[in-house]
Enzyme design. Sequence first.
Site, mmCIF file in Angstrom:
data_model
loop_
_atom_site.group_PDB
_atom_site.id
_atom_site.type_symbol
_atom_site.label_atom_id
_atom_site.label_comp_id
_atom_site.label_asym_id
_atom_site.label_seq_id
_atom_site.Cartn_x
_atom_site.Cartn_y
_atom_site.Cartn_z
ATOM 1 C CB CYS A 100 -0.912 -0.019 1.223
ATOM 2 S SG CYS A 100 -1.845 1.522 1.448
ATOM 3 C CD1 TRP A 135 -5.904 -3.521 4.703
ATOM 4 C CD2 TRP A 135 -4.324 -4.478 3.439
ATOM 5 N NE1 TRP A 135 -5.607 -2.653 3.677
ATOM 6 C CE2 TRP A 135 -4.641 -3.210 2.896
ATOM 7 C CE3 TRP A 135 -3.352 -5.260 2.826
ATOM 8 C CZ2 TRP A 135 -4.013 -2.718 1.751
ATOM 9 C CZ3 TRP A 135 -2.725 -4.762 1.685
ATOM 10 C CH2 TRP A 135 -3.054 -3.515 1.157
ATOM 11 C CE1 TYR A 173 -5.248 3.104 -5.716
ATOM 12 C CE2 TYR A 173 -3.586 4.821 -5.603
ATOM 13 C CZ TYR A 173 -4.006 3.547 -5.289
ATOM 14 O OH TYR A 173 -3.208 2.704 -4.561
#
Length: 360
Positions: free
Chosen positions: A63, A96, A194
């Site tokens: 990430c 996660w 993104y």
Amino acid sequence: MSTSKDWAGDAKNASTTGEFVRDTRYIDDRILASVEKPEQQEDGRTFWPVVPGKYRLMAARACPWAHRSIITRRLKGLEDVISLGLAGPTHDKRSWVFDLDPGEVDPVLGIHRLQEAYFERFPDYPRGITVPAIVDIESKSVVTNDFPSLVPDLNDQWSEYEREGAPDLYPESLREEIDELTSYIFKEVNNGVYRCGFASTQDAYDQAYERLWDALDYLEERLSTRRYLVGEHITLADIYLYPTLVRFDAVYHGHFKCNRNKISEMPALWGYLRDLFQTPGFGDTTDFKEIKEHYYIVHTDVNPTQVVPQGPDLSGLVSEHGREQLGGSPFAPGATAPGPVPEGERVRNMLPEQQAFFEG
């Protein structure tokens, strides 16, 4: 408006125009040196005390938002003060998962999913289970996942416990310029890739693409005459840009259709990226295998086959960059680079050239 969640921490809304809109609502509690016990504020936030060994930084090498917190913690030398939990690169919509650890549980918190720490404090937590997050070890409950304040607080609030020679990554005299530039970088570059990757209409993608490359062209020009983004040394501005740049050729260029050219084809940005990558704290916290697995496997709406590409060749990141000629130095006089990565925190999947550079 239809809403979907990418539980990698990239919560997004698909607007009626097809534009990617990030959900920026976080648990905005803070850990402050000025308080001695948790203090409830009038606005609903809680301020928590700085206590060595009380908290665990929950992150994932995949990430980019978590990566900036890992870099900052390492540069400040806080490894013995705030422990680090690392989730694996892939997960489902629940959150996660600590599937890199024995028994697939975090060895300190004893939880399988990060979701458990969020639900421990907020049983009906309605938003994305994001990293980075700081968790109170005793209660196993999340304290904050507000990455905009979490990273500067690692620089400012833990100074009593940082290593000798730790750099000031957020100097008072440069804060206004750093804040202005990092706000721009967040909107146009960190989030810009993104906007390209998750655009659901051609018009939305075209607009996102133009905005991204306008920003990258601006940064290319800025970095052609200066070694670092602000001042003469590494600051939070560089730490915020690095995770996007280092992922660009490996992921964003193809996976997110940010393909006008690669960073390796932009002389100033490529030299700057190599300069940072070769600085302890940056390249030695970067795991390309986990990065690629995360994006190409988790984002099934973008890559339904989940095939992970083998390329590109990233060995050039350890080649000479020549940025010293622009002046400046990684750290100000009196500050030093961090020492070797602690044994239990070494990157699992270093490229051969990367390993030779940092560990050879």
